[in-house]
Design an enzyme around this catalytic site. Structure first.
Site, short mmCIF file in Angstrom:
data_model
loop_
_atom_site.label_atom_id
_atom_site.label_comp_id
_atom_site.label_asym_id
_atom_site.label_seq_id
_atom_site.Cartn_x
_atom_site.Cartn_y
_atom_site.Cartn_z
N TYR A 125 -5.09 3.71 5.50
CA TYR A 125 -5.42 3.38 6.30
C TYR A 125 -6.86 3.47 7.29
O TYR A 125 -7.71 2.68 7.34
CB TYR A 125 -4.45 2.43 7.80
CG TYR A 125 -3.05 2.23 7.32
CD1 TYR A 125 -3.03 0.93 7.27
CD2 TYR A 125 -1.46 2.63 7.09
CE1 TYR A 125 -2.29 -0.29 6.66
CE2 TYR A 125 -0.94 1.87 6.70
CZ TYR A 125 -0.88 0.71 6.90
OH TYR A 125 0.24 0.04 6.61
N LYS A 158 0.81 -1.27 0.32
CA LYS A 158 0.38 -0.46 -0.04
C LYS A 158 1.19 1.23 0.08
O LYS A 158 2.43 1.11 0.71
CB LYS A 158 -0.58 -0.16 0.76
CG LYS A 158 -0.76 -0.74 2.97
CD LYS A 158 0.64 0.32 3.40
CE LYS A 158 0.81 1.92 3.24
NZ LYS A 158 1.66 2.33 3.50
P1 NAD Z 1 12.28 1.93 2.30
O1 NAD Z 1 12.82 2.70 2.17
O2 NAD Z 1 12.52 0.97 3.80
O3 NAD Z 1 12.69 0.58 1.29
C1 NAD Z 1 12.47 1.17 -0.48
C2 NAD Z 1 12.93 -0.20 -0.68
O4 NAD Z 1 13.42 0.54 -1.82
C3 NAD Z 1 15.00 -0.11 -0.25
O5 NAD Z 1 15.30 -1.02 -0.40
C4 NAD Z 1 15.49 1.13 -1.04
O6 NAD Z 1 16.92 0.49 -1.50
C5 NAD Z 1 14.94 0.49 -2.84
N1 NAD Z 1 14.91 1.09 -3.94
C6 NAD Z 1 15.04 1.31 -5.02
N2 NAD Z 1 14.69 1.80 -5.24
C7 NAD Z 1 14.93 2.92 -4.62
C8 NAD Z 1 14.60 4.11 -5.17
N3 NAD Z 1 14.70 5.30 -5.95
N4 NAD Z 1 14.32 5.16 -3.83
C9 NAD Z 1 14.48 4.83 -2.29
N5 NAD Z 1 14.50 3.47 -2.62
C10 NAD Z 1 14.60 3.26 -3.59
O7 NAD Z 1 10.77 2.02 2.48
P2 NAD Z 1 9.68 0.67 3.57
O8 NAD Z 1 9.12 1.61 4.64
O9 NAD Z 1 10.45 -0.25 3.14
O10 NAD Z 1 8.41 0.84 2.59
C11 NAD Z 1 8.33 0.15 1.21
C12 NAD Z 1 7.07 0.16 0.92
O11 NAD Z 1 6.34 -0.50 2.25
C13 NAD Z 1 6.00 1.76 0.92
O12 NAD Z 1 5.44 1.32 -0.07
C14 NAD Z 1 5.11 1.08 1.94
O13 NAD Z 1 4.19 2.31 1.75
C15 NAD Z 1 4.92 0.41 2.27
N6 NAD Z 1 4.98 -0.47 3.53
C16 NAD Z 1 3.88 -0.90 4.19
C17 NAD Z 1 3.29 -1.32 5.45
C18 NAD Z 1 2.95 -2.37 5.44
O14 NAD Z 1 2.38 -2.25 6.82
N7 NAD Z 1 2.09 -2.80 5.10
C19 NAD Z 1 5.25 -1.01 5.76
C20 NAD Z 1 5.96 0.14 5.89
C21 NAD Z 1 6.29 0.43 4.67
#
Ligand code: NAD
Length: 376
Positions: free
Chosen positions: A228, A141
């Site tokens: 959410y 999401k």
């Molecule tokens: P994060 O920044 O920790 O991870 C993102 C990943 O994408 C990293 O590994 C990064 O290296 C990679 N990436 C590749 N290309 C990139 C770019 N151009 N710029 C930045 N990062 C890049 O983020 P996250 O918190 O893991 O979130 C990722 C997704 O998961 C989002 O869509 C977020 O909304 C979703 N999320 C969902 C939940 C849930 O409870 N369902 C919780 C947190 C995040």
């Protein structure tokens, strides 16, 4: 002092903005090499995680606990992460991809599903790539950053004959299953008012974090957290909102919030007459859900983040177990896919699109300072 406690709260919530991606602290688990079988007697569903950031770490832990899915592959642009994950999870070299050779995944029968855990603005591109490679897809999401993108993703997955799910973990969480039942079955009569708010204090976030970048995030607190609140309003009422009024609040961290909103509040109107009022913010911590119905109420606080959730109705406390939400979600999806059955509509691409439609209406209302009618 205040900033320290704010940061630790954010960390506790698992959002971890600004922290370096770390491997999960799992001490014992079944690795891919064990090729363990699901309770159905067939091999577990092979899942590849695309994007190895903070939430992917939580999903990896969930995959270690899952009875129906296993972590079989990864897609990452960081060779160092590839090495760490390969060793930690015994992932075969041939199941490790980067963003340049991603399309080769179509030749890999050891991967059944790709789970997209990238920044929001990249969800569409990688969902479509995975679908065209013949893999089922779970996308985190928000499903994408516009209704148009969501529709394209739905169409491509349909044409490719693969199933598409949005990572709505709360549909597998007992407190949320219960509030959905209480609302939709009208256990306390018609729900008249819902107050649901989610906010994290992002003080100290590095200005280059993607959550602050309009292209990568699609928006601010509303895209990442407010979604959410919209979801829970919709699944507790079992209705689609017909109109919305929304307001941006003043920005308190002007150095960080140059591209996306820091705070936004809105009021959804539903055909039954129910009102849903919410605030989502990046300058304080809030995580609550409250529903008032004709003959009682029910509430959760904490309600939406990773818990442990606490809640009650007007007559009793909730007493549901704390579960691994990611494992429960993966099990729910994995079991159906192994049985070659359709995934339920409440986690479908169409469902993800409906939330984005409401988000677009909220932004439009706040920007124009008008009430916006939502056609469903
Ligand atoms: P994060 O920044 O920790 O991870 C993102 C990943 O994408 C990293 O590994 C990064 O290296 C990679 N990436 C590749 N290309 C990139 C770019 N151009 N710029 C930045 N990062 C890049 O983020 P996250 O918190 O893991 O979130 C990722 C997704 O998961 C989002 O869509 C977020 O909304 C979703 N999320 C969902 C939940 C849930 O409870 N369902 C919780 C947190 C995040």
């Amino acid at each position: 002092m205040k900033n320290d406690s704010r940061r630790s709260f954010v960390k506790k919530l698992g959002l971890g903005i600004g922290s370096t991606a770390i491997l999960p602290t799992v001490t014992s688990f079944k690795t891919f090499s064990e090729k363990s079988r699901s309770p159905l007697g067939v091999k577990k569903l092979n899942v590849a995680l695309c994007g190895l950031g903070r939430y992917a770490n939580m999903l990896a832990t969930g995959l270690m606990e899952s009875e129906y899915c296993q972590l079989s592959g990864i897609i990452t642009g960081t060779p160092q992460k590839a090495l760490l994950w390969k060793e930690k999870y015994k992932i075969p070299e041939q199941n490790i991809y980067n963003y340049n050779n991603f399309d080769d995944i179509k030749n890999n029968n050891d991967i059944d599903l790709v789970y997209i855990v990238l920044p929001n603005g990249m969800h569409k591109e990688y969902t479509i790539k995975a679908a065209k490679a013949g893999k089922h897809v779970i996308v985190e999401k928000p499903m994408a950053i516009s209704v148009l993108e969501c529709q394209e993703m739905i169409d491509v997955c349909k044409n490719a004959g693969v199933q598409l799910a949005v990572g709505y973990r709360l549909h597998y969480e007992p407190h949320h299953i219960e509030i959905k039942r209480l609302g939709q079955k009208k256990v306390f009569g018609q729900v008249r008012l819902i107050e649901a708010s989610l906010g994290y204090d992002l003080t100290g976030t590095p200005p280059n974090d993607w959550h602050l970048n309009k292209v990568l995030a699609g928006g601010g607190a509303l895209m990442n957290l407010g979604i959410y609140c919209i979801q829970s309003n919709r699944y507790v009422l079992g209705e689609e909102p017909s109109s919305v009024t929304a307001q941006f609040a003043p920005i308190t961290m002007p150095d960080l919030f140059t591209e996306v909103e820091e705070n936004i509040s809105w009021q959804l109107n539903f055909p039954s007459g129910a009102i849903g009022t919410s605030t989502t913010t990046s300058n304080c911590n809030v995580d609550r859900f409250f529903a008032s119905a004709d003959s009682g109420y029910f509430e959760l606080a904490p309600a939406i983040s990773y818990g442990p959730f606490k809640g009650r109705t007007s007559v009793q406390e909730f007493n549901y177990p704390v579960i691994n939400q990611q494992a429960a979600q993966l099990d729910g999806i994995g079991k159906l896919l192994l049985e070659k059955r359709s995934l339920p509509s409440h986690i479908s691409g169409e469902e993800g699109l409906k939330d984005i439609r409401v988000i677009e209406a909220i932004y439009k209302s706040a920007e124009t300072e008008n009430k916006i009618y939502i056609s469903n």
